[in-house]
Design a protein around this motif. Structure first.
Motif, mmCIF file in Angstrom:
data_model
loop_
_atom_site.group_PDB
_atom_site.id
_atom_site.type_symbol
_atom_site.label_atom_id
_atom_site.label_comp_id
_atom_site.label_asym_id
_atom_site.label_seq_id
_atom_site.Cartn_x
_atom_site.Cartn_y
_atom_site.Cartn_z
ATOM 1 N N LEU A 201 48.054 38.610 41.422
ATOM 2 C CA LEU A 201 46.975 39.076 42.296
ATOM 3 C C LEU A 201 46.133 37.902 42.819
ATOM 4 C CD1 LEU A 201 45.897 42.287 40.329
ATOM 5 C CD2 LEU A 201 47.041 42.230 42.552
ATOM 6 N N ILE A 202 45.967 36.866 41.979
ATOM 7 C CA ILE A 202 45.266 35.644 42.432
ATOM 8 C C ILE A 202 46.050 35.018 43.583
ATOM 9 C CG2 ILE A 202 44.771 33.234 41.773
ATOM 10 C CD1 ILE A 202 43.862 34.351 39.018
ATOM 11 N N LYS A 203 47.385 34.969 43.432
ATOM 12 C CA LYS A 203 48.241 34.397 44.486
ATOM 13 C C LYS A 203 48.103 35.210 45.784
ATOM 14 C CE LYS A 203 52.753 34.936 44.915
ATOM 15 N NZ LYS A 203 54.205 34.933 44.847
ATOM 16 N N VAL A 204 48.096 36.546 45.645
ATOM 17 C CA VAL A 204 47.944 37.434 46.808
ATOM 18 C C VAL A 204 46.654 37.096 47.559
ATOM 19 C CG1 VAL A 204 47.400 39.849 47.446
ATOM 20 C CG2 VAL A 204 49.330 39.366 45.928
ATOM 21 N N LYS A 205 45.570 36.934 46.795
ATOM 22 C CA LYS A 205 44.263 36.651 47.401
ATOM 23 C C LYS A 205 44.236 35.256 48.028
ATOM 24 C CE LYS A 205 40.160 37.851 48.477
ATOM 25 N NZ LYS A 205 39.982 38.793 49.541
ATOM 26 N N LEU A 206 44.826 34.276 47.346
ATOM 27 C CA LEU A 206 44.827 32.908 47.879
ATOM 28 C C LEU A 206 45.657 32.800 49.148
ATOM 29 C CD1 LEU A 206 45.117 30.783 44.586
ATOM 30 C CD2 LEU A 206 43.114 31.046 46.044
ATOM 31 N N GLU A 207 46.616 33.708 49.321
ATOM 32 C CA GLU A 207 47.438 33.697 50.542
ATOM 33 C C GLU A 207 46.739 34.414 51.702
ATOM 34 O OE1 GLU A 207 51.155 35.325 49.229
ATOM 35 O OE2 GLU A 207 51.862 33.404 48.431
ATOM 36 N N GLY A 208 45.515 34.890 51.443
ATOM 37 C CA GLY A 208 44.713 35.471 52.525
ATOM 38 C C GLY A 208 44.817 36.967 52.674
ATOM 39 N N HIS A 209 45.435 37.650 51.704
ATOM 40 C CA HIS A 209 45.547 39.116 51.789
ATOM 41 C C HIS A 209 44.405 39.773 51.026
ATOM 42 C CE1 HIS A 209 49.557 38.723 53.506
ATOM 43 N NE2 HIS A 209 49.848 37.855 52.550
ATOM 44 N N GLU A 210 44.165 41.042 51.324
ATOM 45 C CA GLU A 210 43.127 41.796 50.612
ATOM 46 C C GLU A 210 43.689 42.349 49.307
ATOM 47 O OE1 GLU A 210 39.875 42.032 51.301
ATOM 48 O OE2 GLU A 210 40.346 40.653 52.934
ATOM 49 N N LEU A 211 42.791 42.537 48.332
ATOM 50 C CA LEU A 211 43.201 43.182 47.076
ATOM 51 C C LEU A 211 43.169 44.688 47.257
ATOM 52 C CD1 LEU A 211 41.118 41.034 44.565
ATOM 53 C CD2 LEU A 211 43.591 40.964 44.849
ATOM 54 N N PRO A 212 44.115 45.400 46.603
ATOM 55 C CA PRO A 212 44.084 46.866 46.725
ATOM 56 C C PRO A 212 42.920 47.450 45.928
ATOM 57 C CG PRO A 212 45.783 46.190 45.167
ATOM 58 C CD PRO A 212 45.203 44.925 45.719
ATOM 59 N N PRO A 213 42.358 48.599 46.352
ATOM 60 C CA PRO A 213 41.243 49.193 45.596
ATOM 61 C C PRO A 213 41.682 49.673 44.199
ATOM 62 C CG PRO A 213 41.895 50.612 47.440
ATOM 63 C CD PRO A 213 42.673 49.353 47.564
ATOM 64 N N THR A 214 42.923 50.176 44.108
ATOM 65 C CA THR A 214 43.496 50.544 42.799
ATOM 66 C C THR A 214 44.876 49.906 42.724
ATOM 67 O OG1 THR A 214 44.411 52.544 43.775
ATOM 68 C CG2 THR A 214 42.301 52.776 42.642
ATOM 69 N N LEU A 215 45.391 49.760 41.527
ATOM 70 C CA LEU A 215 46.674 49.069 41.336
ATOM 71 C C LEU A 215 47.818 49.934 41.862
ATOM 72 C CD1 LEU A 215 47.681 46.389 40.108
ATOM 73 C CD2 LEU A 215 48.283 47.681 38.059
ATOM 74 N N PRO A 216 48.587 49.419 42.862
ATOM 75 C CA PRO A 216 49.720 50.210 43.376
ATOM 76 C C PRO A 216 50.774 50.413 42.279
ATOM 77 C CG PRO A 216 49.256 48.291 44.771
ATOM 78 C CD PRO A 216 48.467 48.129 43.529
ATOM 79 N N GLU A 217 51.506 51.508 42.399
ATOM 80 C CA GLU A 217 52.487 51.888 41.377
ATOM 81 C C GLU A 217 53.497 50.777 41.105
ATOM 82 O OE1 GLU A 217 55.064 55.749 41.260
ATOM 83 O OE2 GLU A 217 53.035 56.260 41.936
#
Length: 533
Positions: free
Chosen positions: A502-518
């Motif tokens: 999730l840190i990698k997702v955020k560092l790549e410029g994407h938004e975090l999901p409000p709840t954890l996707p399945e």
């Protein structure tokens, strides 16, 4: 007595449109009528103005892709449509919903009480011969109507040959539409004199204005940066507002991209523009309310100007010379009214235009100040509008799903070509393997340096590692909440790997999901999470 109070009670409005219509008729129209508002500014509003669907007005120089843009939205040709590199659309075409395909000519259109165009009659035959309504059954048109306009020309000769006041017609539409989209062509960005004049005519409607830099796939990224900069500079000179107008960059048609380098940018921009257009039905009542407030403020100023001029006029001799003197000194009258009635300078009509219009008026027939008429409008602004505002909220809450559907709007709704599908937190959404597992060996090495106890690391230990990402604590706190799947305040090796993913997702410029996707739930936790739910 009870009945009298009932009649005054604004709560009896059936809906916002009904409330606005009745307020206009009973409180604002008498003021407008007395002080010649309709001769100076804008024709009286009709019932259809309050009931019609949201309208989108497309404005641009010829061959910027206005008609193609409409076709792209609807994914269908419309009656009377012509597309080409030369100036093809020479008419105003209102593209509206109808049970059958067909074209209604301008003269028939302005006598239809169900259409909001009756007052266009004032622009005469030269305009009406260049105005029509294209009707067709299309799902997009069930919630909005679209107005296509003639391409704006650059030569003086073509402008004169129009035979009607083009800028005034556009201003008439601008007052009544919900969104004005200015289209520019990315590979020929000259803004002609007529276009500058048109944009200035739309000056009081910047809140409705959006800009589309079209055909952006025809130039390279470096050229696009320069064109975007040049466009912003040109617009800054014409639209004198402190806020920067929103510009959407893309290629709004259903053809392959010529230079596909900026595909992701174009997709994101198109998605944003579509969301803006889709929100129009939800915000239509609020827009009509806002326009009525603007109109009421201008009508009040008109009343003060006209009554001031009437007061200064002599009863017997020297009327003509006094009229000339008053027109010449109109700026001073503005200043006096501004101070006397605490009115903002921005609420006054343009001085030169007002002086021009006053030249043709008989000042002796102007009405003196009638406080009761002004009090009615003040009461409307102070009390009735506030009540209608709460009705707007209630209506919006009752219709949360109201948005534009069909046509190009469906293409990006769902499935693998929806915006952002399979990217960021959505990566690995339709893979059988857990996507975090790919990098888990790397994360495991770090995990075991943190001295786990019973296979888990504490928040303090994980924090030391997570802050190395330099992300703010608010973001890391959210990542912790998403990664601590079993909510025990500790992270096991899978949860720790998930936190790093999730840190990698955020560092790549994407938004975090409000709840954890399945698909991101660690394999060992999948059964337990569902049981807890």
């Amino acid at each position: 007595m009870f009945r009298k109070n009932l009649k005054k009670d604004p709560e009896l409005f059936q809906n916002v449109a009904d409330g606005l219509r009745r307020l206009y008729r009973t409180k604002l129209f008498p003021l407008e009528d007395t002080y010649r508002f309709h001769d100076f500014h804008s024709p009286a509003l009709e019932d259809a103005d309050f009931d019609n669907k949201p309208m989108v007005l497309l404005v641009g120089q010829y061959s910027t892709g206005k008609t193609t843009f409409i076709r792209h939205l609807m994914e269908q040709d419309f009656p009377g449509m012509r597309i080409g590199p030369e100036p093809t659309t020479d008419s105003f075409i209102a593209v509206m919903h109808g049970e059958h395909d067909g074209v209604i000519p301008g003269n028939a259109l302005v006598v239809d009480p169900k259409k909001p165009f009756r007052k266009l009659n004032a622009f005469g035959n030269a305009f009406l011969n260049r105005f029509m309504c294209a009707q067709m059954p299309n799902p997009v048109l069930e919630s909005i109507s679209i107005i296509d306009t003639p391409g704006i020309l650059s030569g003086e000769k073509q402008r004169i040959s129009r035979g009607y006041d083009f800028a005034a017609v556009l201003e008439w539409f601008a007052e009544r539409v919900d969104r004005i989209i200015l289209l520019f062509d990315a590979h020929k960005l000259d803004i002609s004199d007529e276009f500058s004049e048109v944009i200035r005519a739309l000056k009081n409607h910047e809140d409705k204005m959006r800009v589309v830099l079209n055909k952006a796939d025809q130039i390279s990224t470096q050229q696009l940066m320069r064109v975007y900069g040049a466009l912003m500079w040109s617009l800054g000179k014409i639209i004198n507002t402190p806020e920067v107008v929103r510009v959407y960059i893309g290629s709004f048609w259903a053809q392959p991209l010529l230079v596909p380098d900026n595909r992701k940018l174009f997709e994101a921009e198109e998605q944003d523009l579509f969301m803006d257009i889709q929100s129009l039905p939800r915000n239509a009542a609020l827009r009509k309310l806002n326009d009525l407030i603007k109109r009421a403020r201008l009508a009040k100023v008109q009343a003060y100007i006209i009554s001031s001029l009437k007061k200064e006029m002599p009863t017997v001799f020297g009327k003509d010379s006094k009229k000339k003197e008053l027109i010449a000194n109109l700026g001073e009258i503005y200043t006096k009214i501004e101070k006397e009635h605490q009115i903002s300078p921005g609420d006054f009509p343009k001085l030169l235009k007002m002086q021009e219009l006053l030249n043709g008026q008989d000042f002796t027939k102007f009405a003196p100040l009638k406080p009761k008429l002004l009090e009615a409008v003040e009461d409307m602004l102070a009390n009735d509008i506030a009540r209608l505002m709460s009705m707007v909220r209630t209506e919006e809450a009752a219709m949360p799903t109201q948005s534009v559907k069909g046509g190009a709007f469906e293409g990006t709704m769902s499935g693998p070509f929806g915006h952002g599908y399979g990217e960021g937190a959505g990566e690995g959404i339709d893979e059988l393997e857990w996507v975090v597992g790919r990098d888990k060996p790397t994360y495991d090495e770090i995990f075991y340096t943190l001295s786990p106890i019973n296979g888990k690391v504490s928040g303090a230990a994980a924090k030391k590692e997570m802050v190395k990402s330099k992300l703010p604590n608010t973001v890391l706190g959210k990542i912790w909440k998403l990664a601590d799947v079993d909510k025990d305040g500790l992270l096991d090796d899978e949860e720790f790997a998930l936190a790093n993913h999730l840190i990698k997702v955020k560092l790549e410029g994407h938004e975090l999901p409000p709840t954890l996707p399945e698909h991101l739930v660690p394999p060992s936790k999948r059964g337990t999470v569902q049981e807890e739910e």
